[in-house]
Scaffold this active site. Structure first.
Site, short mmCIF file in Angstrom:
data_model
loop_
_atom_site.label_atom_id
_atom_site.label_comp_id
_atom_site.label_asym_id
_atom_site.label_seq_id
_atom_site.Cartn_x
_atom_site.Cartn_y
_atom_site.Cartn_z
N LYS A 13 53.02 27.55 30.86
CA LYS A 13 52.79 28.73 31.72
C LYS A 13 53.29 28.47 33.15
CE LYS A 13 48.34 28.57 31.09
NZ LYS A 13 48.25 27.37 30.24
N ARG A 88 41.05 34.16 32.04
CA ARG A 88 40.86 33.11 31.05
C ARG A 88 39.64 33.37 30.18
NH1 ARG A 88 43.83 28.48 33.11
NH2 ARG A 88 42.96 26.56 32.36
N ARG A 123 53.56 14.65 31.28
CA ARG A 123 53.62 15.57 32.42
C ARG A 123 53.40 14.85 33.75
NH1 ARG A 123 50.33 21.05 32.93
NH2 ARG A 123 48.53 19.79 32.42
N ARG A 156 48.01 14.42 36.48
CA ARG A 156 46.78 15.18 36.72
C ARG A 156 45.57 14.46 36.15
NH1 ARG A 156 47.88 21.48 35.47
NH2 ARG A 156 45.87 21.23 34.42
N ARG A 167 39.96 20.66 26.54
CA ARG A 167 40.56 21.87 27.12
C ARG A 167 41.12 22.77 26.03
NH1 ARG A 167 44.62 19.21 30.96
NH2 ARG A 167 45.39 21.33 31.32
P1 AP5 Z 1 53.15 23.29 32.14
O1 AP5 Z 1 54.12 24.33 32.60
O2 AP5 Z 1 52.57 22.37 33.16
O3 AP5 Z 1 52.02 23.94 31.24
P2 AP5 Z 1 50.83 24.91 31.59
O4 AP5 Z 1 50.71 25.89 30.46
O5 AP5 Z 1 50.97 25.46 32.97
O6 AP5 Z 1 49.65 23.87 31.48
P3 AP5 Z 1 48.36 23.62 32.35
O7 AP5 Z 1 47.76 22.33 31.86
O8 AP5 Z 1 48.64 23.72 33.82
O9 AP5 Z 1 47.49 24.79 31.89
P4 AP5 Z 1 45.99 24.87 31.95
O10 AP5 Z 1 45.86 26.32 31.61
O11 AP5 Z 1 45.20 23.95 31.14
O12 AP5 Z 1 45.67 24.38 33.44
P5 AP5 Z 1 45.39 25.13 34.80
O13 AP5 Z 1 46.11 24.43 35.86
O14 AP5 Z 1 45.58 26.61 34.66
O15 AP5 Z 1 53.91 22.44 30.99
C1 AP5 Z 1 53.27 21.33 30.37
C2 AP5 Z 1 54.28 20.16 30.21
O16 AP5 Z 1 55.29 20.52 29.26
C3 AP5 Z 1 55.03 19.80 31.50
O17 AP5 Z 1 55.21 18.43 31.53
C4 AP5 Z 1 56.36 20.55 31.34
O18 AP5 Z 1 57.39 19.92 32.08
C5 AP5 Z 1 56.59 20.47 29.85
N1 AP5 Z 1 57.32 21.63 29.28
C6 AP5 Z 1 57.14 22.93 29.61
N2 AP5 Z 1 57.94 23.72 28.85
C7 AP5 Z 1 58.63 22.89 28.03
C8 AP5 Z 1 59.61 23.12 26.98
N3 AP5 Z 1 60.01 24.36 26.64
N4 AP5 Z 1 60.07 22.04 26.32
C9 AP5 Z 1 59.64 20.79 26.64
N5 AP5 Z 1 58.73 20.52 27.62
C10 AP5 Z 1 58.23 21.55 28.30
O19 AP5 Z 1 43.81 24.90 34.93
C11 AP5 Z 1 43.27 23.62 35.16
C12 AP5 Z 1 41.75 23.71 35.23
O20 AP5 Z 1 41.37 24.59 36.31
C13 AP5 Z 1 41.06 24.33 33.99
O21 AP5 Z 1 40.80 23.34 32.99
C14 AP5 Z 1 39.77 24.88 34.61
O22 AP5 Z 1 38.84 23.88 34.84
C15 AP5 Z 1 40.25 25.41 35.96
N6 AP5 Z 1 40.69 26.82 35.90
C16 AP5 Z 1 41.95 27.31 36.23
N7 AP5 Z 1 41.99 28.64 36.08
C17 AP5 Z 1 40.76 29.03 35.64
C18 AP5 Z 1 40.20 30.29 35.29
N8 AP5 Z 1 40.92 31.43 35.36
N9 AP5 Z 1 38.92 30.32 34.86
C19 AP5 Z 1 38.16 29.19 34.79
N10 AP5 Z 1 38.63 27.95 35.12
C20 AP5 Z 1 39.92 27.88 35.54
#
Ligand code: AP5
Ligand code: ZN
Length: 210
Positions: A13, A88, A123, A156, A167
């Protein structure tokens, strides 16, 4: 245009949001990045969120709802935005709907759970701007340095295998039901994750109703 990117942790994402916001010329709003900045700066929100994030749990809805409505009120959101990582939960989605916010597209990036663990171990993220890299699939031009801002790349805290597993469980239980929520409103488009970042961006752009 107002759009939501849904998908499991590590689905890509953040990576896609960074690329799409340049093509579509609208800001990306990532609650994950907002929360990580709050933790780093030691703000009251950061202090509230830190333990949940480290444990791979969702931060309580009332905290997120406050953050997101404040952010969407800012001037740069007038012409639209890409939401990454929010809503979410059904409660978060309902809160946006109650505020009269209507989305043009909801894109769900689909990827099997098995592929997620490998992604997370490779990552690296920029500690300054939050950009995501992968040691093998998406390497930075200079090892350890962000291409966009020159910031340092770090791992991270929530990318340890046990936390990632948790997660994923939280995603299936709390977030995946949003697919039905938006499908019922005729907004959901599913896009299979492609072998390359570029191909995934192309598939998302093709799926948008523009
Ligand atoms: P990446 O783009 O980093 O993936 P992502 O989907 O953004 O993953 P996140 O881990 O950031 O999502 P998340 O939803 O768990 O975390 P968030 O930060 O929102 O890609 C992943 C890897 O793959 C990278 O290394 C990338 O380079 C690689 N890649 C990408 N595309 C590729 C491809 N096509 N081919 C090969 N490799 C590829 O949330 C973190 C924490 O914050 C949550 O656990 C929670 O505690 C809190 N939080 C955030 N938002 C909320 C909310 N709305 N409600 C409640 N808690 C929340
Ligand atoms: Zn950076």
């Amino acid at each position: 245009m107002k759009m939501i990117l849904l998908g499991a942790p590590g689905a890509g994402k953040g990576t896609q949001a960074e690329r799409l916001c340049k093509v579509l010329n609208i800001p990306t709003i990532s609650t994950g990045n907002i929360l990580r900045a709050a933790v780093k700066n030691g703000t009251p929100t950061g202090k509230q969120a830190e333990a949940y994030m480290k444990a791979g749990k969702l931060v309580p809805d009332e905290v997120i709802i406050g953050i997101i409505h404040d952010r969407l009120d800012e001037d740069d959101c007038k012409n639209g935005y890409i939401l990454d990582g929010v809503p979410r939960t059904i409660a978060q989605a309902e809160s946006l709907e109650k505020a009269g916010i209507r989305f043009d597209d909801v894109i769900s990036i689909e990827i099997p759970d098995e592929a997620i663990m490998e992604r997370m171990s490779g990552r690296r993220v920029c500690e300054h701007c939050g950009a995501s890299y992968h040691l093998v699939a998406v390497p930075p031009k200079v090892p350890g340095v962000c291409d966009s801002c020159g910031g340092k790349l770090i791992q991270r805290h929530d990318d340890e295998p046990e936390t990632v597993k948790h997660r994923l469980e939280v995603y299936h239980k709390e977030t995946e039901p949003l697919k039905d929520f938006y499908a019922e409103r005729g907004l959901l488009r599913s896009v299979e994750n492609q072998p390359s970042v570029e191909a995934t961006t192309k598939a998302i752009l093709n799926a948008l109703r523009r």
